[in-house]
Design a protein around this motif. Structure first.
Motif, PDB file in Angstrom:
ATOM      1  N   LEU A  82     -10.456  -2.086   2.653  1.00  0.00           N
ATOM      2  CA  LEU A  82      -9.476  -2.228   3.736  1.00  0.00           C
ATOM      3  C   LEU A  82      -9.284  -0.951   4.739  1.00  0.00           C
ATOM      4  N   THR A  83      -9.097  -1.039   5.791  1.00  0.00           N
ATOM      5  CA  THR A  83      -8.695   0.052   6.766  1.00  0.00           C
ATOM      6  C   THR A  83      -7.330  -0.041   7.338  1.00  0.00           C
ATOM      7  N   PRO A  84      -6.369   0.897   7.312  1.00  0.00           N
ATOM      8  CA  PRO A  84      -4.986   0.782   7.948  1.00  0.00           C
ATOM      9  C   PRO A  84      -4.911   0.685   9.490  1.00  0.00           C
ATOM     10  N   THR A  85      -4.276  -0.294  10.086  1.00  0.00           N
ATOM     11  CA  THR A  85      -4.365  -0.298  11.368  1.00  0.00           C
ATOM     12  C   THR A  85      -2.764   0.055  11.796  1.00  0.00           C
ATOM     13  N   GLY A  86      -1.877   0.328  11.193  1.00  0.00           N
ATOM     14  CA  GLY A  86      -0.717   0.540  11.612  1.00  0.00           C
ATOM     15  C   GLY A  86       0.418   0.984  10.679  1.00  0.00           C
ATOM     16  N   ASP A 102       5.429   5.421  -6.388  1.00  0.00           N
ATOM     17  CA  ASP A 102       3.959   4.840  -6.683  1.00  0.00           C
ATOM     18  C   ASP A 102       3.263   3.894  -5.385  1.00  0.00           C
ATOM     19  N   LEU A 103       4.253   4.036  -4.556  1.00  0.00           N
ATOM     20  CA  LEU A 103       3.268   2.842  -3.537  1.00  0.00           C
ATOM     21  C   LEU A 103       2.104   3.506  -2.895  1.00  0.00           C
ATOM     22  N   PRO A 104       2.185   4.781  -2.523  1.00  0.00           N
ATOM     23  CA  PRO A 104       0.935   5.092  -1.938  1.00  0.00           C
ATOM     24  C   PRO A 104      -0.281   5.300  -2.836  1.00  0.00           C
ATOM     25  N   ARG A 105       0.195   5.283  -4.076  1.00  0.00           N
ATOM     26  CA  ARG A 105      -1.255   5.111  -5.054  1.00  0.00           C
ATOM     27  C   ARG A 105      -1.738   3.785  -5.036  1.00  0.00           C
ATOM     28  N   LYS A 106      -0.716   2.703  -5.223  1.00  0.00           N
ATOM     29  CA  LYS A 106      -1.052   1.433  -5.165  1.00  0.00           C
ATOM     30  C   LYS A 106      -1.905   0.814  -3.807  1.00  0.00           C
ATOM     31  N   ALA A 107      -1.138   1.274  -3.046  1.00  0.00           N
ATOM     32  CA  ALA A 107      -1.824   0.921  -1.600  1.00  0.00           C
ATOM     33  C   ALA A 107      -3.271   1.491  -1.415  1.00  0.00           C
ATOM     34  N   ASP A 108      -3.498   2.735  -2.079  1.00  0.00           N
ATOM     35  CA  ASP A 108      -4.838   3.150  -2.030  1.00  0.00           C
ATOM     36  C   ASP A 108      -5.882   2.634  -2.796  1.00  0.00           C
ATOM     37  N   GLU A 109      -5.192   2.338  -3.908  1.00  0.00           N
ATOM     38  CA  GLU A 109      -6.291   1.650  -4.992  1.00  0.00           C
ATOM     39  C   GLU A 109      -6.803   0.324  -4.411  1.00  0.00           C
ATOM     40  N   ARG A 110      -5.623  -0.644  -4.156  1.00  0.00           N
ATOM     41  CA  ARG A 110      -6.158  -1.871  -3.566  1.00  0.00           C
ATOM     42  C   ARG A 110      -6.700  -1.673  -2.316  1.00  0.00           C
ATOM     43  N   SER A 111      -6.686  -0.738  -1.363  1.00  0.00           N
ATOM     44  CA  SER A 111      -7.448  -0.694  -0.199  1.00  0.00           C
ATOM     45  C   SER A 111      -8.758  -0.375  -0.533  1.00  0.00           C
ATOM     46  N   ARG A 112      -9.152   0.412  -1.417  1.00  0.00           N
ATOM     47  CA  ARG A 112     -10.578   0.837  -1.648  1.00  0.00           C
ATOM     48  C   ARG A 112     -11.278  -0.285  -2.465  1.00  0.00           C
ATOM     49  N   ALA A 113     -10.500  -1.159  -3.406  1.00  0.00           N
ATOM     50  CA  ALA A 113     -11.140  -2.368  -4.285  1.00  0.00           C
ATOM     51  C   ALA A 113     -11.253  -3.425  -3.182  1.00  0.00           C
ATOM     52  N   TRP A 114     -10.606  -3.462  -2.158  1.00  0.00           N
ATOM     53  CA  TRP A 114     -10.856  -4.443  -1.113  1.00  0.00           C
ATOM     54  C   TRP A 114     -11.584  -4.320   0.016  1.00  0.00           C
ATOM     55  N   VAL A 149      -1.562   5.913   2.382  1.00  0.00           N
ATOM     56  CA  VAL A 149      -0.082   5.456   3.208  1.00  0.00           C
ATOM     57  C   VAL A 149       1.168   6.306   3.024  1.00  0.00           C
ATOM     58  N   HIS A 150       1.841   6.616   4.299  1.00  0.00           N
ATOM     59  CA  HIS A 150       2.813   7.028   4.224  1.00  0.00           C
ATOM     60  C   HIS A 150       4.044   6.486   4.319  1.00  0.00           C
ATOM     61  N   VAL A 151       4.886   6.432   3.256  1.00  0.00           N
ATOM     62  CA  VAL A 151       6.094   5.359   3.382  1.00  0.00           C
ATOM     63  C   VAL A 151       7.191   6.024   4.021  1.00  0.00           C
ATOM     64  N   PRO A 152       7.482   5.527   5.372  1.00  0.00           N
ATOM     65  CA  PRO A 152       8.606   6.199   6.030  1.00  0.00           C
ATOM     66  C   PRO A 152       9.935   6.396   5.393  1.00  0.00           C
ATOM     67  N   ASP A 153      10.838   7.504   5.758  1.00  0.00           N
ATOM     68  CA  ASP A 153      11.816   7.427   4.992  1.00  0.00           C
ATOM     69  C   ASP A 153      12.894   6.383   5.068  1.00  0.00           C
ATOM     70  N   ASP A 154      13.044   5.619   6.043  1.00  0.00           N
ATOM     71  CA  ASP A 154      13.909   4.425   6.246  1.00  0.00           C
ATOM     72  C   ASP A 154      13.207   3.309   5.581  1.00  0.00           C
ATOM     73  N   VAL A 155      11.981   3.184   5.450  1.00  0.00           N
ATOM     74  CA  VAL A 155      11.267   2.135   4.412  1.00  0.00           C
ATOM     75  C   VAL A 155      11.944   2.608   3.082  1.00  0.00           C
TER      76      VAL A 155
END
Length: 303
Positions: free
Chosen positions: A38-42, A24-36, A3-9
């Protein structure tokens, strides 16, 4: 999943959550996405204190991954969503207690209630808010959730401390009046499950073809208390301007109390507790100018 967190976000979230949490957001998103699975769509979206990533589940269902800090306001969100079970609010699909991450049904983030007001008017939006509050507040709150009575007693103590400090003209008297109201009503603070922040941008349309809605609440900061405490966000957001401001605020209050059926006197008292809360916060943060709209709202309610 990366997950790329945009600069404005990142900037928006750093203000409330701090740079380390955002980093730490990209790591958390990757960890939960693998556990569940999930595939990113946007591209990621965000609230004031959360990152929201559009995804699809393993069975192809659209969903959103919501990552947020766990604190007093957010801790009860999964419990509230489970109790509501999709009735009046977004449905919870999964929850990771260790991180507070939620997997939620996807709604149409391009269609919130705020975007309909210019075409349909505030009155219709208020009727929709009232209908959702009636549905959400029908549930008794769980005993372990934060309670309005304790919050109110703490708020009164904070307000009393502020009245002993230099304040803009007339504000100490206003704080004292509102705190006295809070003291009187705090012992009977209610037992309903409250959303706490149901303003127009926290109401979304469902995705087409899902048979849900027509409108659903998102982003609760739940607590247990009196439904009269729920009205201020819809009174305050899209604040009316001009010489008719107080009359228009009273009209909003009348519409909300009529549509929800809450007791008017209790709703007035609990709304003034919210006014006190929204005045104390900026004063504690060193802002002596952030109370004008709250004074206007209190005058509209006769206080």
């Amino acid at each position: 999943m990366t997950v790329h967190v945009p600069d404005d976000v990142a900037r928006a979230l750093t203000r409330f959550c701090g740079p380390d949490w955002v980093a730490d957001l990209p790591r958390k998103a990757d960890e939960r996405s693998r556990a569940w699975n999930l595939t990113p769509t946007g591209a990621p979206l965000h609230g004031a204190v959360s990152l929201v990533v559009p995804v699809t589940t393993a069975d192809g269902r659209p969903a959103v991954l919501k990552i947020q800090p766990v604190d007093d306001e957010t801790r009860g969100e999964p419990d509230a969503l489970r109790l509501w079970d999709g009735r009046g609010a977004a449905r919870l699909l999964d929850h990771d207690p260790a991180t507070g991450t939620l997997l939620l049904e996807a709604l149409d983030h391009t269609r919130d209630l705020d975007s309909t007001i210019d075409a349909q008017g505030v009155d219709q939006a208020l009727e929709i808010i009232a209908g959702l509050l009636t549905t959400l507040n029908a549930h008794p709150g769980p005993p372990h959730m934060r309670h309005l009575g304790a919050m109110t007693r703490d708020l009164v103590a904070r307000a009393r401390r502020l009245t002993a400090t230099p304040l803009p003209h007339g504000l100490a008297d206003a704080l004292t009046r509102w705190a006295d109201i809070a003291v009187d009503i705090a012992p009977d603070a209610g037992d309903r499950l409250l959303h706490w922040d149901l303003h127009y941008q926290n109401v979304l349309a469902p995705l087409p073809g899902t048979g849900r809605g027509p409108w659903l609440a998102i982003d609760p900061k739940p607590l247990v208390g009196d439904p009269g405490y729920e009205l201020l966000p819809a009174l305050w957001n899209r604040f009316p301007r001009g010489p008719e401001t107080e009359r228009l605020l009273r009209r909003r209050f009348d519409l909300l109390t009529d549509a929800t059926g809450v007791d008017r006197d209790r709703a007035r008292a609990w709304t003034l507790v919210r006014v006190l809360e929204n005045t104390v916060w900026p004063l504690e943060e060193g802002d002596p100018t952030g109370h004008g709209q709250m004074l206007t709202l209190a005058r509209a309610l006769g206080a």
